[in-house]
Design a protein around this motif. Structure first.
Motif, PDB file in Angstrom:
ATOM      1  N   GLY A 166     -24.276 -80.322  70.542  1.00  0.00           N
ATOM      2  CA  GLY A 166     -24.037 -80.162  71.974  1.00  0.00           C
ATOM      3  C   GLY A 166     -23.032 -79.062  72.252  1.00  0.00           C
ATOM      4  N   LYS A 167     -22.016 -78.965  71.410  1.00  0.00           N
ATOM      5  CA  LYS A 167     -21.005 -77.909  71.574  1.00  0.00           C
ATOM      6  C   LYS A 167     -21.607 -76.529  71.317  1.00  0.00           C
ATOM      7  N   VAL A 168     -22.443 -76.439  70.282  1.00  0.00           N
ATOM      8  CA  VAL A 168     -23.109 -75.166  69.970  1.00  0.00           C
ATOM      9  C   VAL A 168     -23.989 -74.740  71.149  1.00  0.00           C
ATOM     10  N   MET A 169     -24.755 -75.699  71.693  1.00  0.00           N
ATOM     11  CA  MET A 169     -25.620 -75.359  72.833  1.00  0.00           C
ATOM     12  C   MET A 169     -24.776 -74.972  74.051  1.00  0.00           C
ATOM     13  N   ALA A 170     -23.639 -75.652  74.252  1.00  0.00           N
ATOM     14  CA  ALA A 170     -22.771 -75.333  75.389  1.00  0.00           C
ATOM     15  C   ALA A 170     -22.231 -73.906  75.267  1.00  0.00           C
ATOM     16  N   ILE A 171     -21.905 -73.496  74.049  1.00  0.00           N
ATOM     17  CA  ILE A 171     -21.415 -72.116  73.833  1.00  0.00           C
ATOM     18  C   ILE A 171     -22.516 -71.116  74.171  1.00  0.00           C
ATOM     19  N   LEU A 172     -23.727 -71.367  73.679  1.00  0.00           N
ATOM     20  CA  LEU A 172     -24.825 -70.436  73.958  1.00  0.00           C
ATOM     21  C   LEU A 172     -25.190 -70.456  75.441  1.00  0.00           C
ATOM     22  N   ASN A 173     -25.143 -71.642  76.052  1.00  0.00           N
ATOM     23  CA  ASN A 173     -25.430 -71.763  77.487  1.00  0.00           C
ATOM     24  C   ASN A 173     -24.425 -70.991  78.336  1.00  0.00           C
ATOM     25  N   ALA A 174     -23.228 -70.774  77.798  1.00  0.00           N
ATOM     26  CA  ALA A 174     -22.208 -70.034  78.554  1.00  0.00           C
ATOM     27  C   ALA A 174     -22.700 -68.633  78.900  1.00  0.00           C
ATOM     28  N   PHE A 175     -23.669 -68.136  78.123  1.00  0.00           N
ATOM     29  CA  PHE A 175     -24.187 -66.780  78.349  1.00  0.00           C
ATOM     30  C   PHE A 175     -25.445 -66.773  79.224  1.00  0.00           C
ATOM     31  N   ALA A 176     -25.924 -67.953  79.613  1.00  0.00           N
ATOM     32  CA  ALA A 176     -27.206 -68.025  80.327  1.00  0.00           C
ATOM     33  C   ALA A 176     -27.122 -67.440  81.729  1.00  0.00           C
ATOM     34  N   GLU A 216     -31.575 -83.487  69.591  1.00  0.00           N
ATOM     35  CA  GLU A 216     -30.550 -82.934  70.496  1.00  0.00           C
ATOM     36  C   GLU A 216     -30.970 -81.576  71.043  1.00  0.00           C
ATOM     37  N   LEU A 217     -31.533 -80.737  70.174  1.00  0.00           N
ATOM     38  CA  LEU A 217     -31.966 -79.397  70.608  1.00  0.00           C
ATOM     39  C   LEU A 217     -33.117 -79.486  71.609  1.00  0.00           C
ATOM     40  N   ALA A 218     -33.989 -80.472  71.414  1.00  0.00           N
ATOM     41  CA  ALA A 218     -35.103 -80.656  72.355  1.00  0.00           C
ATOM     42  C   ALA A 218     -34.584 -81.165  73.705  1.00  0.00           C
ATOM     43  N   ALA A 219     -33.598 -82.065  73.656  1.00  0.00           N
ATOM     44  CA  ALA A 219     -33.015 -82.582  74.906  1.00  0.00           C
ATOM     45  C   ALA A 219     -32.344 -81.450  75.692  1.00  0.00           C
ATOM     46  N   GLY A 220     -31.808 -80.464  74.978  1.00  0.00           N
ATOM     47  CA  GLY A 220     -31.131 -79.343  75.631  1.00  0.00           C
ATOM     48  C   GLY A 220     -32.059 -78.204  76.015  1.00  0.00           C
ATOM     49  N   GLY A 221     -33.357 -78.322  75.708  1.00  0.00           N
ATOM     50  CA  GLY A 221     -34.313 -77.278  76.080  1.00  0.00           C
ATOM     51  C   GLY A 221     -34.372 -76.127  75.090  1.00  0.00           C
ATOM     52  N   PHE A 222     -33.607 -76.217  73.982  1.00  0.00           N
ATOM     53  CA  PHE A 222     -33.643 -75.145  72.978  1.00  0.00           C
ATOM     54  C   PHE A 222     -34.919 -75.239  72.141  1.00  0.00           C
ATOM     55  N   LEU A 223     -35.402 -76.461  71.959  1.00  0.00           N
ATOM     56  CA  LEU A 223     -36.720 -76.683  71.359  1.00  0.00           C
ATOM     57  C   LEU A 223     -37.546 -77.473  72.376  1.00  0.00           C
ATOM     58  N   GLU A 224     -38.864 -77.450  72.223  1.00  0.00           N
ATOM     59  CA  GLU A 224     -39.736 -78.260  73.061  1.00  0.00           C
ATOM     60  C   GLU A 224     -40.635 -79.094  72.161  1.00  0.00           C
ATOM     61  N   ARG A 225     -40.798 -80.355  72.519  1.00  0.00           N
ATOM     62  CA  ARG A 225     -41.684 -81.220  71.751  1.00  0.00           C
ATOM     63  C   ARG A 225     -43.072 -81.133  72.374  1.00  0.00           C
ATOM     64  N   VAL A 226     -44.057 -80.757  71.568  1.00  0.00           N
ATOM     65  CA  VAL A 226     -45.436 -80.653  72.024  1.00  0.00           C
ATOM     66  C   VAL A 226     -46.044 -82.050  71.927  1.00  0.00           C
ATOM     67  N   PRO A 227     -47.000 -82.403  72.832  1.00  0.00           N
ATOM     68  CA  PRO A 227     -47.603 -83.739  72.782  1.00  0.00           C
ATOM     69  C   PRO A 227     -48.126 -84.162  71.405  1.00  0.00           C
ATOM     70  N   ASP A 228     -48.582 -83.207  70.571  1.00  0.00           N
ATOM     71  CA  ASP A 228     -49.087 -83.595  69.249  1.00  0.00           C
ATOM     72  C   ASP A 228     -47.957 -83.921  68.263  1.00  0.00           C
ATOM     73  N   THR A 268     -38.013 -72.741  76.273  1.00  0.00           N
ATOM     74  CA  THR A 268     -37.821 -71.653  77.220  1.00  0.00           C
ATOM     75  C   THR A 268     -36.335 -71.308  77.402  1.00  0.00           C
ATOM     76  N   ARG A 269     -35.468 -72.311  77.262  1.00  0.00           N
ATOM     77  CA  ARG A 269     -34.034 -72.021  77.407  1.00  0.00           C
ATOM     78  C   ARG A 269     -33.553 -71.062  76.321  1.00  0.00           C
ATOM     79  N   MET A 270     -34.077 -71.233  75.121  1.00  0.00           N
ATOM     80  CA  MET A 270     -33.731 -70.348  74.003  1.00  0.00           C
ATOM     81  C   MET A 270     -34.187 -68.922  74.325  1.00  0.00           C
ATOM     82  N   TRP A 271     -35.385 -68.811  74.888  1.00  0.00           N
ATOM     83  CA  TRP A 271     -35.901 -67.501  75.285  1.00  0.00           C
ATOM     84  C   TRP A 271     -34.978 -66.872  76.327  1.00  0.00           C
ATOM     85  N   ARG A 272     -34.577 -67.723  77.284  1.00  0.00           N
ATOM     86  CA  ARG A 272     -33.787 -67.201  78.394  1.00  0.00           C
ATOM     87  C   ARG A 272     -32.426 -66.688  77.923  1.00  0.00           C
TER      88      ARG A 272
END
Lengths: 266, 266
Positions: free
Chosen positions: A12-22, B50-62, B69-73
C-alpha cells in the motif's frame, strides 16, 4: 487527490508513492512524495530509494524524483488501454490527415475522462491535454459523449457535484448540462466551444462495442475562431463508426479484454 | 528475463510482480506471476490481491491477471519518454502523411531498442512492434542507428554477444555487423531488409540533442517488395533533423529532463 489516509501495508505504501505522481506533476521532492503518500520521511526515503534502484522512479540531479522509464514500459502493457489504442490509431491517423486538427481518444473512469491517445500536428491548435491525464466530463467533447451514455447514477453524480468553470463558456448550471447531455444522446455527437480551453472548440462522437454500448469517445479539437464544426462532424462520425466496427469484430467473444470496471478509480 | 533471484524486501517483491508483465504477456495466472517473480504462492497471492485492489493489476474473469489502467496512467507520466514523444509527434505525423508507412520512434536502453511511439495507418505494412516493447539493436533500422552512435563498450558488448536471427536476412556475423555499423555512422542512416520481419524493410535516422549526441532514432517501416528506400530517406532525415532542432531548443539548459541513464535496464 491531496493527502490520503495513511497506508498500512508495504505494498500500500509503494502504491501510495507511485500514486503521488498520478496528478501529472513531473517531479516531486522526497518530502512532497511523503506528504502526498501519507508516509513518515524515513519510511518514504527507504521505499523511494528501492523504487529508484528498480527503475520505477528516477532521481533527477537536482534531488527530485520522477516516474521512471520502467514504470512507463510496464504500464504500456495495460490491455484495456493499449488494445483500444492499437485499434483506434489507424482511424485517428485518417482523421488527422483529413482535418489536421487534434484527434483525441478517451474513456470514462469514474467521474472523469481519461485521455488514452492524442494526435496533433504542427498546425493543430495548442491544447494542454496530455495522454494519461484526466479531464472533467462536463467541459470536453469526449466527456459530454461519455456522460450522455453513462449509467444514470454516474450522470446524476456529475450533475449533483460541483461543475467547475475551466474557460469562459463552461457549463456550470446543472439544468443546462442536463439539457445539453440529453441533446448529445439524441443527436449522437457533442460540441464544445471555449468550455475547456479558451480558443479551442471540439466535436465528440461515441465509440461502441459489439453490444452497442458506448465504451470510448473520439473527438477533434480545433480553433474556435476558424473551426467549422459542421465540416468536422462527417469525418469524425465516420471514423468513430469504423472504429466501433473494428472493436466489435476484434473483441467479439473476448469482452474481458476491454476493461470491465469503468467505475474504477482512474 | 525468466526466473529471477528471490526478492527480499516487500517493495522488491511488488516490483518483481509488476516486472513479471514487462515481457509483453497480456495475462498471467497467479502461479506464473509467482514463478517469474520468484515468490512463494502465499506471498504472491496476498501482494497481487493488494495490487489488484489498487488498480495496478486487474483480475480478468477467467482468473488471470493483467496490468491495470492505473499503472498505465502513472507510467504515462514518465518524462524521459513522454517529453520526447510529445516533441516528436508532429514530426511523426508529417512523416506518416508523406509516406503512409509505419513511423517509429525509439531510444536505446542498455543493449536493446525501446519503442517509444509508433504510428501506422490502414495501409501500412503490418509489423509486430508494440509501443513499450524492446527489440534487438542489430536487426532494426532504429537499432542500427542507436548502435552506430552508442558508446564503444555498448557496441563491443553487442558484437561479442549472440546475434540472433529474427528473419531471413538478419545479420548474424559480428564482422559484417561491424562493417554495417561503420557504414551507418558514415552515411548518417541505416537500412534493413527482411532482417526483423519477413516482408518489412526500414530506414532509420538519428535524432540528436543540443550537444549533437544521438539520443533517439526515427524510422520508416515499409513493404520490402514495394519500398523504394531512397525515396523514403529524404522525408525521414528531414523529420529527424527537425526533431533534433526542437529537442535542442526545448531542452537547452534542462538536460536532466531527458533520461540520463541510457544504460539502465529497460
Amino acid at each position: 487527490m491531496g493527502e490520503r489516509a495513511r497506508p498500512v501495508s508495504v505494498a500500500g505504501k509503494v502504491m501510495a508513492i507511485l500514486n503521488a505522481f498520478a496528478l501529472g506533476d513531473v517531479r516531486l521532492t522526497l518530502s512532497e512524495i511523503c506528504r502526498r503518500a501519507g508516509l513518515p520521511l524515513a519510511t518514504g526515503h527507504r521505499l523511494v530509494g528501492e523504487l529508484a534502484a528498480g527503475g520505477f522512479l528516477e532521481r533527477v540531479p537536482d534531488g527530485t524524483y520522477r516516474i521512471g522509464t520502467r514504470m512507463w514500459r510496464i504500464g504500456s502493457q495495460a490491455p484495456a488501454v493499449t488494445g483500444l489504442r492499437e485499434l483506434a490509431l489507424p482511424h485517428m491517423e485518417d482523421l488527422y490527415e483529413a482535418t489536421h486538427d487534434n484527434v483525441q481518444l478517451a474513456i470514462r473512469r469514474d467521474l472523469r475522462v481519461l485521455v488514452v491517445e492524442r494526435l496533433r500536428g504542427t498546425r493543430s491548435v495548442p491544447v494542454l491535454t496530455q495522454v494519461g491525464q484526466t479531464l472533467p466530463l462536463h467541459t470536453t467533447g469526449v466527456g459530454k459523449v461519455l456522460l450522455a451514455h453513462a449509467p444514470a447514477e454516474v450522470r446524476e453524480a456529475v450533475l449533483a457535484g460541483e461543475l467547475t468553470r475551466h474557460a469562459a463558456r463552461s457549463i456550470t448550471d446543472a439544468g443546462e448540462l442536463r439539457r445539453c447531455v440529453e441533446q448529445v444522446r439524441r443527436s449522437g455527437y457533442a460540441v464544445t466551444r471555449d468550455e475547456m480551453t479558451l480558443g479551442a472548440a471540439s466535436v465528440g462522437a461515441p465509440v461502441r462495442d459489439a453490444d452497442g454500448e458506448v465504451v470510448a469517445a473520439l473527438s477533434l479539437v480545433a480553433r474556435t475562431r476558424s473551426a467549422d464544426l459542421r465540416r468536422l462532424l462527417p469525418p469524425l462520425t465516420t471514423a468513430a463508426r469504423a472504429l466501433s466496427r473494428d472493436l466489435a469484430a476484434h473483441w467479439r467473444g473476448r469482452p474481458d479484454l476491454f476493461s470491465a470496471d469503468r467505475n474504477a478509480r482512474a
